[in-house]
Scaffold this motif. Structure first.
Motif, PDB file in Angstrom:
ATOM      1  N   ARG A   7       1.673  -1.513   0.104  1.00 58.10           N
ATOM      2  CA  ARG A   7       0.490  -2.279  -0.297  1.00 58.10           C
ATOM      3  C   ARG A   7       0.000  -1.722  -1.631  1.00 58.10           C
ATOM      4  O   ARG A   7      -0.047  -0.510  -1.822  1.00 58.10           O
ATOM      5  N   ARG A   8      -0.368  -2.592  -2.552  1.00 60.86           N
ATOM      6  CA  ARG A   8      -0.915  -2.174  -3.848  1.00 60.86           C
ATOM      7  C   ARG A   8      -2.400  -2.478  -3.867  1.00 60.86           C
ATOM      8  O   ARG A   8      -2.829  -3.578  -3.528  1.00 60.86           O
ATOM      9  N   LEU A   9      -3.167  -1.496  -4.278  1.00 60.94           N
ATOM     10  CA  LEU A   9      -4.614  -1.628  -4.352  1.00 60.94           C
ATOM     11  C   LEU A   9      -5.043  -1.197  -5.745  1.00 60.94           C
ATOM     12  O   LEU A   9      -4.835  -0.052  -6.132  1.00 60.94           O
ATOM     13  N   PHE A  48       2.794  -3.695 -14.171  1.00 58.51           N
ATOM     14  CA  PHE A  48       2.933  -4.205 -12.809  1.00 58.51           C
ATOM     15  C   PHE A  48       3.190  -5.701 -12.887  1.00 58.51           C
ATOM     16  O   PHE A  48       2.528  -6.411 -13.632  1.00 58.51           O
ATOM     17  N   SER A  49       4.139  -6.180 -12.104  1.00 58.17           N
ATOM     18  CA  SER A  49       4.467  -7.601 -12.084  1.00 58.17           C
ATOM     19  C   SER A  49       3.970  -8.242 -10.795  1.00 58.17           C
ATOM     20  O   SER A  49       4.524  -7.992  -9.713  1.00 58.17           O
ATOM     21  N   GLY A  50       2.935  -9.062 -10.916  1.00 60.23           N
ATOM     22  CA  GLY A  50       2.408  -9.776  -9.764  1.00 60.23           C
ATOM     23  C   GLY A  50       3.424 -10.739  -9.184  1.00 60.23           C
ATOM     24  O   GLY A  50       3.559 -10.858  -7.963  1.00 60.23           O
ATOM     25  N   SER A  51       4.152 -11.441 -10.037  1.00 60.70           N
ATOM     26  CA  SER A  51       5.133 -12.412  -9.543  1.00 60.70           C
ATOM     27  C   SER A  51       6.252 -11.708  -8.768  1.00 60.70           C
ATOM     28  O   SER A  51       6.729 -12.216  -7.748  1.00 60.70           O
ATOM     29  N   TYR A  52       6.643 -10.540  -9.208  1.00 59.62           N
ATOM     30  CA  TYR A  52       7.665  -9.771  -8.487  1.00 59.62           C
ATOM     31  C   TYR A  52       7.129  -9.297  -7.135  1.00 59.62           C
ATOM     32  O   TYR A  52       7.830  -9.339  -6.124  1.00 59.62           O
ATOM     33  N   ALA A  53       5.863  -8.862  -7.118  1.00 59.25           N
ATOM     34  CA  ALA A  53       5.242  -8.422  -5.861  1.00 59.25           C
ATOM     35  C   ALA A  53       5.174  -9.573  -4.862  1.00 59.25           C
ATOM     36  O   ALA A  53       5.452  -9.390  -3.678  1.00 59.25           O
ATOM     37  N   VAL A  54       4.831 -10.764  -5.344  1.00 58.80           N
ATOM     38  CA  VAL A  54       4.775 -11.938  -4.463  1.00 58.80           C
ATOM     39  C   VAL A  54       6.161 -12.244  -3.906  1.00 58.80           C
ATOM     40  O   VAL A  54       6.322 -12.492  -2.713  1.00 58.80           O
ATOM     41  N   LYS A  55       7.184 -12.193  -4.750  1.00 58.89           N
ATOM     42  CA  LYS A  55       8.559 -12.459  -4.299  1.00 58.89           C
ATOM     43  C   LYS A  55       8.998 -11.478  -3.225  1.00 58.89           C
ATOM     44  O   LYS A  55       9.724 -11.834  -2.296  1.00 58.89           O
ATOM     45  N   VAL A  60      -1.122  -7.271  -2.274  1.00 53.07           N
ATOM     46  CA  VAL A  60      -1.803  -6.731  -3.456  1.00 53.07           C
ATOM     47  C   VAL A  60      -3.270  -7.144  -3.425  1.00 53.07           C
ATOM     48  O   VAL A  60      -3.586  -8.324  -3.251  1.00 53.07           O
ATOM     49  N   LEU A  61      -4.168  -6.165  -3.580  1.00 58.28           N
ATOM     50  CA  LEU A  61      -5.615  -6.419  -3.656  1.00 58.28           C
ATOM     51  C   LEU A  61      -6.164  -5.854  -4.955  1.00 58.28           C
ATOM     52  O   LEU A  61      -5.727  -4.792  -5.413  1.00 58.28           O
ATOM     53  N   TYR A  62      -7.138  -6.567  -5.523  1.00 55.09           N
ATOM     54  CA  TYR A  62      -7.878  -6.112  -6.698  1.00 55.09           C
ATOM     55  C   TYR A  62      -9.332  -6.000  -6.264  1.00 55.09           C
ATOM     56  O   TYR A  62      -9.950  -7.001  -5.911  1.00 55.09           O
ATOM     57  N   VAL A  63      -9.868  -4.778  -6.261  1.00 51.17           N
ATOM     58  CA  VAL A  63     -11.216  -4.527  -5.767  1.00 51.17           C
ATOM     59  C   VAL A  63     -12.110  -4.127  -6.931  1.00 51.17           C
ATOM     60  O   VAL A  63     -11.794  -3.192  -7.677  1.00 51.17           O
ATOM     61  N   THR A  64     -13.231  -4.843  -7.098  1.00 51.08           N
ATOM     62  CA  THR A  64     -14.203  -4.518  -8.137  1.00 51.08           C
ATOM     63  C   THR A  64     -15.564  -4.313  -7.485  1.00 51.08           C
ATOM     64  O   THR A  64     -15.715  -4.492  -6.285  1.00 51.08           O
ATOM     65  N   GLU A  65     -16.560  -3.981  -8.295  1.00 53.37           N
ATOM     66  CA  GLU A  65     -17.903  -3.762  -7.760  1.00 53.37           C
ATOM     67  C   GLU A  65     -18.534  -5.047  -7.239  1.00 53.37           C
ATOM     68  O   GLU A  65     -19.436  -5.011  -6.416  1.00 53.37           O
ATOM     69  N   ARG A  66     -18.059  -6.199  -7.677  1.00 55.34           N
ATOM     70  CA  ARG A  66     -18.694  -7.464  -7.280  1.00 55.34           C
ATOM     71  C   ARG A  66     -17.843  -8.366  -6.414  1.00 55.34           C
ATOM     72  O   ARG A  66     -18.359  -9.284  -5.797  1.00 55.34           O
ATOM     73  N   CYS A  67     -16.529  -8.129  -6.367  1.00 52.77           N
ATOM     74  CA  CYS A  67     -15.680  -9.011  -5.576  1.00 52.77           C
ATOM     75  C   CYS A  67     -14.318  -8.383  -5.315  1.00 52.77           C
ATOM     76  O   CYS A  67     -13.969  -7.351  -5.892  1.00 52.77           O
ATOM     77  N   VAL A  68     -13.567  -9.060  -4.447  1.00 51.04           N
ATOM     78  CA  VAL A  68     -12.205  -8.652  -4.112  1.00 51.04           C
ATOM     79  C   VAL A  68     -11.300  -9.872  -4.260  1.00 51.04           C
ATOM     80  O   VAL A  68     -11.650 -10.970  -3.826  1.00 51.04           O
ATOM     81  N   PHE A  69     -10.150  -9.656  -4.889  1.00 53.87           N
ATOM     82  CA  PHE A  69      -9.134 -10.695  -5.025  1.00 53.87           C
ATOM     83  C   PHE A  69      -7.885 -10.262  -4.278  1.00 53.87           C
ATOM     84  O   PHE A  69      -7.572  -9.085  -4.208  1.00 53.87           O
ATOM     85  N   GLN A  70      -7.169 -11.257  -3.758  1.00 53.38           N
ATOM     86  CA  GLN A  70      -5.875 -11.017  -3.127  1.00 53.38           C
ATOM     87  C   GLN A  70      -4.843 -11.828  -3.886  1.00 53.38           C
ATOM     88  O   GLN A  70      -5.066 -13.008  -4.190  1.00 53.38           O
ATOM     89  N   LEU A  71      -3.716 -11.205  -4.185  1.00 55.47           N
ATOM     90  CA  LEU A  71      -2.635 -11.912  -4.863  1.00 55.47           C
ATOM     91  C   LEU A  71      -1.857 -12.720  -3.833  1.00 55.47           C
ATOM     92  O   LEU A  71      -1.427 -12.186  -2.805  1.00 55.47           O
ATOM     93  N   THR A  72      -1.711 -14.018  -4.083  1.00 52.52           N
ATOM     94  CA  THR A  72      -0.965 -14.897  -3.180  1.00 52.52           C
ATOM     95  C   THR A  72       0.120 -15.616  -3.968  1.00 52.52           C
ATOM     96  O   THR A  72       0.144 -15.551  -5.206  1.00 52.52           O
TER      97      THR A  72
END
Length: 128
Positions: A7-9, A48-55, A60-72
């Motif tokens: 898992r990538r954070l 870091f390659s998001g497209s490679y991680a998806v494949k 993969v999660l991106y955590v900030t002070e205001r929100c969280v994103f998930q790579l899909t």
């Protein structure tokens, strides 16, 4: 041999420089946020390659002070928004592309993880 997908954070502030936030009565209050955007469609250098991680099916999660994103497979999905944050003003207006939003993103962590202090880009905590 099966290889486990790690898992990538990625954790950081939503924007670069000049960020000042407070936590008041359980709400995130953004005092200053005029720095350059970090969430842009294309970057000059990649480590870091998001497209490679998806494949690979790598979470993969991106955590900030205001929100969280998930790579899909469909792109970056906004999954959590901190209390007090306006999605349009504090997130979408500070991005150069539109993330996927399914339903109402709900913050899953207490804002106490940010502490009871005022944070800025240069210091961990500037106690009032």
């Amino acid at each position: 041999m099966l290889r486990r997908r790690q898992r990538r954070l990625f954790v950081g502030t939503f924007t670069a420089v000049d960020l000042q936030v407070d936590v008041i009565d359980g709400q995130l209050v953004i005092r200053s946020d005029t720095g350059p955007k970090k969430f842009i469609p294309q970057v000059e250098h990649r480590t870091f390659s998001g497209s490679y991680a998806v494949k690979r099916g790598q979470p993969v999660l991106y955590v900030t002070e205001r929100c969280v994103f998930q790579l899909t497979a469909d792109g970056l999905e906004l999954t959590e928004v901190a209390p007090g944050v306006d999605i349009e003003r504090d997130i979408l207006a500070r991005m150069d592309f539109a993330p996927i939003i399914r339903g109402t993103p709900i913050w899953k962590f207490p804002l106490s993880i940010l502490g009871t202090c005022r944070y800025d880009q240069k210091k961990t905590c500037c106690c009032m």
